[in-house]
Motif scaffolding. Structure first.
Motif: not given
Length: 334
Positions: A52-57, A62-65, A85-94, A135-139
């Motif tokens: 669903p679109q609302q899941f994609k967005k 926020i999900f990780a926190d 470290k992932f946040k540093e790597s992607t440099n995209n907080p959104k 994995k939790d996001a997929k579940i």
């Protein structure tokens, strides 16, 4: 909600009380209808693989926190650090969950190995813990596939990382005899070599953590208790005690980069051909204990490891030193 799906029937309750005034009741009925439509879409998604679109967005961080707040195992600090470290790597907080691709995860893997300032098994540990969130996001239906399934993690520094980061007794003395640009950094690093503390613990260390020649604190990363005896050298490094609530080292307003720069320059002055960090100090402590006869369980406890599994790498290193020494015995003619 009375649900009929795939030949089965069951009920789900939306927990909304509609026994109110007409206006409020009408509004709640509209909310319930929206819940019904969303639930229907979820059930259809399960059958088709459609997300669903609302899941994609949904914002990934926020999900990780939320995942970290609800996580109850002892490696929660490692998971939280992997997200940083992932946040540093992607440099995209959104960053949205749907934007996480295998290519992005492969880039994250390389970042952990080469650019994140990590060493030894830490890059692999971070990557493995990070996959728990995916994995939790997929579940929960936010991802159709886990984007790390085809990525193999091979750390090029794994085999020799311990060897490069351990100081022997002569090198330790050489450092102690060499001037450092920041004496607080020097004392903190040397104390770490005698206590297993990392930089995070050193920063927060107060005199209340010292009791009758013992160091009592917890590891920041895992929360494991550290209760180590302080030998004469460690007590000498500490110096005269101050107020219980005073920090032992004045490192609260100096960045990690500045600390590492001081250690790097100090190592050069001492003419040591090694890349020194506080990880090196921890490795040194563990290996010195083993060299001086401590068993694996004793070292694991002193390091704040929850099991001896993480400590085995030090035992393997000590065994390698012994094998090399035997290989270098003088040859004789018979």
């Amino acid at each position: 909600m009375d649900i009929h799906h795939n030949g089965e029937r069951w009920r789900e309750f939306v927990k909304v009380n509609i026994l109110n005034k007409d206006a409020a009741k009408s509004e709640k009925l509209r909310v319930i209808e929206k819940i019904r439509l969303n639930r229907e879409l979820e059930l259809l998604s399960d059958d088709t693989g459609y997300i669903p679109q609302q899941f994609k967005k949904l914002n990934f961080f926020i999900f990780a926190d939320d995942y970290i707040k609800k996580y109850r195992n002892r490696d929660v600090r490692i998971i939280a650090s992997s997200v940083e470290k992932f946040k540093e790597s992607t440099n995209n907080p959104k960053l949205q969950i749907s934007q996480i691709t295998p290519a992005m995860m492969d880039s994250f893997k390389n970042y952990l190995i080469h650019d994140a300032g990590l060493s030894g098994e830490t890059p692999h540990n971070y990557f493995t813990r990070f996959k728990k969130i995916l994995k939790d996001a997929k579940i929960k239906g936010y991802l159709k596939e886990i984007p790390t399934e085809d990525i193999r993690f091979s750390n090029p520094n794994k085999d020799d990382s311990i060897k490069k980061q351990v100081l022997n007794a002569l090198e330790l003395q050489k450092l102690a005899s060499t001037k450092c640009g920041n004496e607080e950094v020097k004392k903190a690093f040397l104390l770490a070599c005698y206590t297993s503390l990392g930089l995070a613990e050193i920063r927060d260390l107060k005199w209340e953590n010292i009791n009758k020649s013992r160091l009592i604190t917890k590891r920041k990363k895992t929360g494991e208790l550290i209760n180590n005896r302080l030998n004469l050298s460690a007590l000498k490094i500490l110096g005269e005690p101050k107020k219980r609530d005073d920090f032992i080292f004045n490192l609260q307003f100096i960045s990690d980069n500045a600390v590492n720069k001081n250690i790097k320059n100090w190592s050069k002055r001492a003419e040591l051909n090694k890349h020194l960090t506080f990880y090196c100090a921890r490795h040194t402590f563990a290996c010195l204990l083993l060299i001086n006869g401590a068993n694996l369980k004793t070292v694991a406890d002193a390091m704040g490891h929850s099991s001896t599994k993480s400590t085995l790498k030090y035992l393997n290193y000590i065994q390698k030193l012994q094998d090399d020494a035997i290989d270098n015995l003088p040859t004789i003619e018979i």
